[in-house]
Scaffold this motif. Structure first.
Motif, short mmCIF file in Angstrom:
data_model
loop_
_atom_site.label_atom_id
_atom_site.label_comp_id
_atom_site.label_asym_id
_atom_site.label_seq_id
_atom_site.Cartn_x
_atom_site.Cartn_y
_atom_site.Cartn_z
N THR A 229 0.86 -1.18 0.00
CA THR A 229 0.00 0.00 0.00
C THR A 229 0.90 1.23 0.00
N ALA A 230 0.63 2.17 -0.88
CA ALA A 230 1.43 3.40 -0.95
C ALA A 230 0.49 4.60 -0.94
N ARG A 231 0.90 5.66 -0.26
CA ARG A 231 0.14 6.91 -0.23
C ARG A 231 1.09 8.05 -0.55
N ALA A 232 0.55 9.07 -1.23
CA ALA A 232 1.37 10.24 -1.56
C ALA A 232 0.46 11.42 -1.90
N GLU A 233 1.01 12.62 -1.79
CA GLU A 233 0.25 13.82 -2.15
C GLU A 233 0.01 13.89 -3.65
N ARG A 234 0.98 13.38 -4.45
CA ARG A 234 0.85 13.42 -5.91
C ARG A 234 1.45 12.16 -6.52
N ARG A 246 5.66 7.26 -10.49
CA ARG A 246 6.41 8.20 -9.65
C ARG A 246 5.43 8.86 -8.68
N ALA A 247 5.86 9.06 -7.42
CA ALA A 247 5.02 9.69 -6.41
C ALA A 247 5.85 10.69 -5.63
N GLU A 248 5.19 11.77 -5.19
CA GLU A 248 5.89 12.84 -4.49
C GLU A 248 5.03 13.36 -3.35
N GLY A 249 5.71 13.82 -2.30
CA GLY A 249 5.03 14.51 -1.21
C GLY A 249 4.48 13.59 -0.14
N ASP A 250 5.14 13.57 1.03
CA ASP A 250 4.67 12.80 2.18
C ASP A 250 4.36 11.35 1.79
N VAL A 251 5.34 10.69 1.19
CA VAL A 251 5.15 9.33 0.69
C VAL A 251 5.21 8.32 1.84
N GLY A 263 9.10 8.80 2.96
CA GLY A 263 10.05 9.66 2.24
C GLY A 263 9.33 10.75 1.49
N ASP A 264 10.12 11.48 0.69
CA ASP A 264 9.56 12.58 -0.10
C ASP A 264 9.22 12.16 -1.53
N GLU A 265 9.97 11.18 -2.07
CA GLU A 265 9.76 10.75 -3.45
C GLU A 265 9.84 9.22 -3.55
#
Length: 281
Positions: A229-234, A246-251, A263-265
């Protein structure tokens, strides 16, 4: 039953002005085929439809044509199919035709199908190489091996050469679910995934594959062995064929084997034979 009103043009030939027909109507103009139980249509002096209304199980097939870069093989590229339960209105406007489809409407184009609970509105350009459709009030979209559920969806499409590019925007929250095929020779069942967001999601089909162009506040779940499961802002560039992204922001990344990582990215490169990714920040 058919009723026609016509006038005599400057050359002395009859020109149709109005057509009213009922009883399994089928009007085929070459580029557009209209079908339904009843049809009422108005025509301009050149014999082109300016306003048409189909009722009771309306159906329209609209041709898409290849662009000039397809020379010397100009011709029909695809067909857009519109179907509904109640009515279909087609209106000539500057630059093309507008469409309003009511009563459980649907739009089909190649491996894409859009279904709505109430209404679909659309536009097809005069050159029949581009257009758009908007649906609201509970929308389901099928494309490739994935299904998207959302409150409102807008589709833009362009036919160029032998390919048709589709780009859709889901608003008001979205849930995208589907399957990912195994590698050749692997007989196990396809893996399931779910991608959800309370905000906006943009998808695109160019060439032979679908991808998520971008999404906000996304949660992504991959089932099966080495699932996560992965979560991110974008998120960006989610390839729905091999599941790279690719994911970015509060990953946040969670799996049974690795536990919780942050992480961040996040760059997910592949999921076979096990997930391969870079987590930065």
């Amino acid at each position: 039953h058919v009723a026609v009103r016509a006038r005599t043009d400057a050359s002395g030939e009859l020109a149709i002005e109005r057509l009213d027909a009922d009883g399994e109507v089928d009007w085929d103009s070459g580029d557009t085929d209209l079908q339904g139980a009843r049809l009422a249509a108005d025509f301009d002096p050149e014999g082109r439809i300016t306003l048409a209304r189909l009722e009771e199980s309306p159906r329209a097939e609209l041709a898409l044509w290849k662009g000039a870069d397809a020379l010397p093989e100009l011709g029909r590229a695809d067909t857009v199919l519109l179907e509904g339960r109640d009515s279909l209105v087609m209106r000539a406007v500057e630059g093309g035709h507008e469409f309003t489809l009511a009563g459980l409407p649907s739009v089909e184009l190649e491996d894409f199908r859009l279904k709505a609970a109430t209404l679909v509105e659309g536009f097809l350009a005069t050159d029949q190489q581009s257009g758009r459709f908007t649906a609201a009030g509970g929308v389901e979209v099928e494309g490739g091996r994935a299904t998207l559920e959302t409150a409102q969806f807008t589709l833009a499409f362009t036919s160029a050469g032998s390919a048709t590019t589709l780009r859709g925007t889901a608003e008001g929250g979205a849930r995208l679910s589907g399957t990912i095929e195994r590698e050749p020779g692997d007989a196990r069942a396809a893996r399931k995934f779910t991608l959800t967001t309370p905000e906006t999601l943009v998808i695109e089909r160019a060439g032979s594959g679908w991808r998520v162009v971008e999404g906000a506040q996304v949660e992504l779940v991959l089932e099966g062995e080495d699932g996560f499961t992965a979560r991110a802002e974008r998120v960006h560039d989610v390839d729905l064929t091999n599941f790279a992204l690719r994911a970015e922001g509060d990953v946040e990344f969670r799996s049974a084997r690795l536990g919780r990582l942050g992480g961040d990215e996040l760059e997910l490169i592949a999921i076979t034979p096990v997930p391969h990714f870079f987590l930065r920040g």
